[in-house]
Scaffold this active site. Sequence first.
Site: not given
Length: 744
Positions: A106, A146, A197, A236-237, A266, A268, A343, A542, A601
Amino acid sequence: MAASASSTFSQSLLSRAIPNHSAAAHNSALPPHSLSFLSAVKPSLPSARAAASSRRRSTRSSSSPAVVRAAAVETLQKTDTELVEKSVNTIRFLAIDAVEKANSGHPGLPMGCAPMGHILYDEVMRYNPKNPYWFNRDRFVLSAGHGCMLQYALLHLAGYDAVREEDLKQFRQWGSKTPGHPENFETPGVEVTTGPLGQGIANAVGLALAEKHLAARYNKPDAEIVDHYTYVILGDGCQMEGIANEACSLAGHWGLGKLIAFYDDNHISIDGDTEIAFTENVDARFEALGWHVIWVKNGNNGYDEIRAAIEEAKAVKDKPTMIKVTTTIGFGSPNKANSYSVHGAALGTKEVEATRQNLGWPYEPFHVPEDVKKHWSRHTPEGAALEAEWNAKFAEYSKKYPEEAAELKSITTGEFPSGWESALPTYTPESAADATRNLSQQNLNALATVLPGFLGGSADLASSNMTLMKAYGDFQKSTPEERNLRFGVREHGMGAICNGIALHSPGFVPYCATFFVFTDYMRGAMRISALSEAGVIYVMTHDSIGLGEDGPTHQPIEHLASFRAMPNIFMFRPADGNETAGAYKIAVENRKTPSILALSRQKLPQLPGTSIEGVAKGGYVISDNSTGNKPDVILAGTGSELEIAAKAGDELRKEGKAVRVVSLVSWELYEKQSDEYKESVFPAGVTARVSIEAATTFGWQKFVGDKGKAIGIDKFGASAPAGKIYKEYGLTVEAVIEAAKSFF
């Protein structure tokens, strides 16, 4: 004497942290939306920048050797924009060349984020390239993993031995120190493992929490021994992933003022422009989360803007800061910048050449110009001086505050106090029956008294998980010295934050808790725990249909099998107090392997034959009236069903049968045992075997064999009292006896 002590301390820290795995830009390159920002760039302030750089270095390294300090300040003052741009382009082209050689990777993020990466590693951060594990270093996390060639290029320029030129040339290749996403266990200098991410920003919250907690506990008015920042770059991811919001919400609530996040804005993502799916006001969201927000409008070459934003962020002490840096993905590429095509794929030979021409880069692949190399070379002596300064400070601190120094050293080195395990409680068959979640609380509180780095909490279920440490209060913005962490209903963020805490220092022993079924909400973080060798303890209560009336949504059936399939994680299902204590002992001892404790429990008896020592074997015999290692039948169980197996064994013995009852509390530990030991537990000649577990029978065949019988649940649970469900699903003493008699 002080120097000797500090040297020993530093060497100890380094040895314990070593991984055990082998194995200047042209406007023509700017897209239209970025060009519009150029008019908004703040006036260049070179003299102010130099003064700020000088002040930053001198105030944070005031007692470093004078020659090193003076050289560093002079170098920074003489740094001009031309050299900075040359350095930034070096970063860009190291990334471009590595991705091109691998034909995989990337390149877009490193090309766009190179300016902020340069300023962080060259001007702002404190670290020692020759000891990546120096305790008081600043931490950096590339959440957008990435784009890892950005980090590898920075580590290479800074002088880290793990990332030499040959390592860059081996990017994404078998056995290299430069894998396709940053991995802390492979590359010294990488703090955490990022790839999925959002995990990285959540890890960074954990790192920043650890710093704030230690500073509150151990700093003194005359000795600030803990003082470092956590920096993170996310994209952004990461912003779209829910885990990021969970973690960042907590960071704002906790007021983590030394957490500074750079948002690579960015526009994208892989599928194209973020307009197709992501149009929220990120600034407003982070302000609502309690963060200070700054916008750097020109991240491509607005170096002074970035510097000023960092200075402003550091001035804000009571909340974390997000610096939104608007960049151009693939900056410098004439035909692919600002597009999704840059990318996740190599630029290609023609576009690489076009980018070299566009940015005026005449050098061969992987070349670092001499003036750039010389400029960055100062980080090796400067880093050594910073560590030496801190070691001397710690030696003085140890004289004044020996008790606190011993605790801090335990946390920073992972050397636990001698005999800590003796604090674990033990039980006898005469001890009262109790739920293993309650027995877990007894163990947690015992460990809190002897392990300085023991801390943790629950996802809004502390009163059900029984995870409160009674001797301590809550870690909050105003009480960061306390050790109970309140995560709220944020399971995924909780797990990743605990990963950050565990990877901050080897003596931290973080735990987190929820209902076992809700590991579904945090499985991503738990997998990263295992992969990145973060010894988090997952307290999961539990654990079965035994929770009863809440029904199948809360009854984990397939979860034991799924975690038994995961590498490098211990899946414990203790049957009583001794097995619970044994599980905690193993969990604490193994700082590079996370552990899951599935706890009941319902109340369970303290069984004869269980032991802390037995748990260390994973599977062991708790009762046996056979001779010559030839029982008539072997009954095996875990957790609450071990009692059923034991009772069935007692009944069969009354009928004259030779019965062996086996606890398989941890399959992973059992698999580590020798063949001789395994034969002593499950002799190959005995095929009459029955297992019982309130979960899927998937996986039990390896123990009961083709001729054995596995009693379990291969469908979802039901809503009813626990006893009724056990009876309806055939998890009874009678069912085990019937299965056993089928062999006679």
